[in-house]
Design an enzyme around this catalytic site. Structure first.
Site, short mmCIF file in Angstrom:
data_model
loop_
_atom_site.label_atom_id
_atom_site.label_comp_id
_atom_site.label_asym_id
_atom_site.label_seq_id
_atom_site.Cartn_x
_atom_site.Cartn_y
_atom_site.Cartn_z
CB SER A 138 -0.89 0.00 1.25
OG SER A 138 -1.55 1.24 1.41
CE1 TYR A 151 -3.88 -1.65 5.73
CE2 TYR A 151 -3.27 0.53 4.95
CZ TYR A 151 -3.68 -0.76 4.69
OH TYR A 151 -3.87 -1.17 3.40
#
Length: 236
Positions: A138, A151
């Site tokens: 990501s 995250y």
């Protein structure tokens, strides 16, 4: 043994994983898709069609035993495994004071340890095939944000893991790439894709990118690829 390449995609019952599977099937690959729910994997396999070239599997990437069983099933069906796409992932966004231990563990165990488990389970077959390992990271693995402690940690870690893995395996003719998407029109973080997501990267766009990587000349390796929407909405 078949000359068609075999791809195993984790977390592929919807979103990016499903988009990759659909694109690769149309390119002639054989695709195994896993989900924590066999029902979900089977439903997606039916939706994809082309039953001869799709294998639905139940596997929780947090379990190394599950991933070993998944790889064994692929080898039993097709006799080879050429590509691993470590796609399974979860996200919980909250300030550190509100982030629970359960949410933290879910992200680290799935987004990082899960990729390790998938890699270890598939490694022997991938080396034998002189294949490819692709991790789905990501842009959160390069850009931190408030509320992203868990995250960000998991995605920064997977970038480091993938790049070191690339160095471990390149002399064995195995390629490793991490793809780092920005906003994707997927079900991630409880989103329900709709017309509001039209500006975002679509799951099939990741499939196209992945297909291009697989077809690239063996001498070249894009080890890390960032992909983002070309024209996001302007914030007021």
């Amino acid at each position: 043994m078949t000359n068609q390449k075999v791809v195993y995609i984790t977390g592929a019952s919807k979103g990016i994983g499903e988009g990759i599977a659909a694109f690769l099937l149309n390119k002639g690959y054989r695709v195994a898709i896993s989900s924590r729910s066999m029902e979900a994997a089977a439903k997606t396999a039916q939706k994809l069609g082309n039953a001869e070239n799709v294998l639905p599997l139940q596997s929780d990437v947090r379990s190394f035993t599950d991933e070993q069983k998944a790889v064994a099933a692929i080898l039993e069906k097709w006799g080879q495994l050429d590509v691993l796409v470590a796609n399974a992932g979860v996200g919980h966004y909250a300030p550190i004071g509100e982030l629970s231990h359960e949410q933290w563990n879910a992200m680290i165990d799935t987004n990082l340890t899960g990729v390790f488990n998938s890699t270890k389970a598939a490694l022997e077959a991938i080396i034998k095939a002189k294949g490819y390992i692709i991790t789905i990271g990501s842009l959160a693995g390069a850009n931190f944000f408030a509320g992203g402690t868990g995250y960000n940690a998991s995605k920064f870690a997977i970038v480091g893991y993938s790049q070191a893995l690339m160095l471990d395996l390149r002399q064995q003719d195995v390629k490793v790439t991490t793809i780092m998407p920005g906003s994707v029109a997927s079900h991630f973080n409880n989103n329900e894709p709709s017309e509001k997501d039209a500006w975002k990267i679509q799951p099939e766009d990741i499939g196209e990118l992945l297909s291009d990587l697989l077809e690239m000349h063996p001498r070249s390796l894009p080890s890390k690829v960032e992909i983002r929407p070309s024209k996001p909405p302007v914030k007021a």
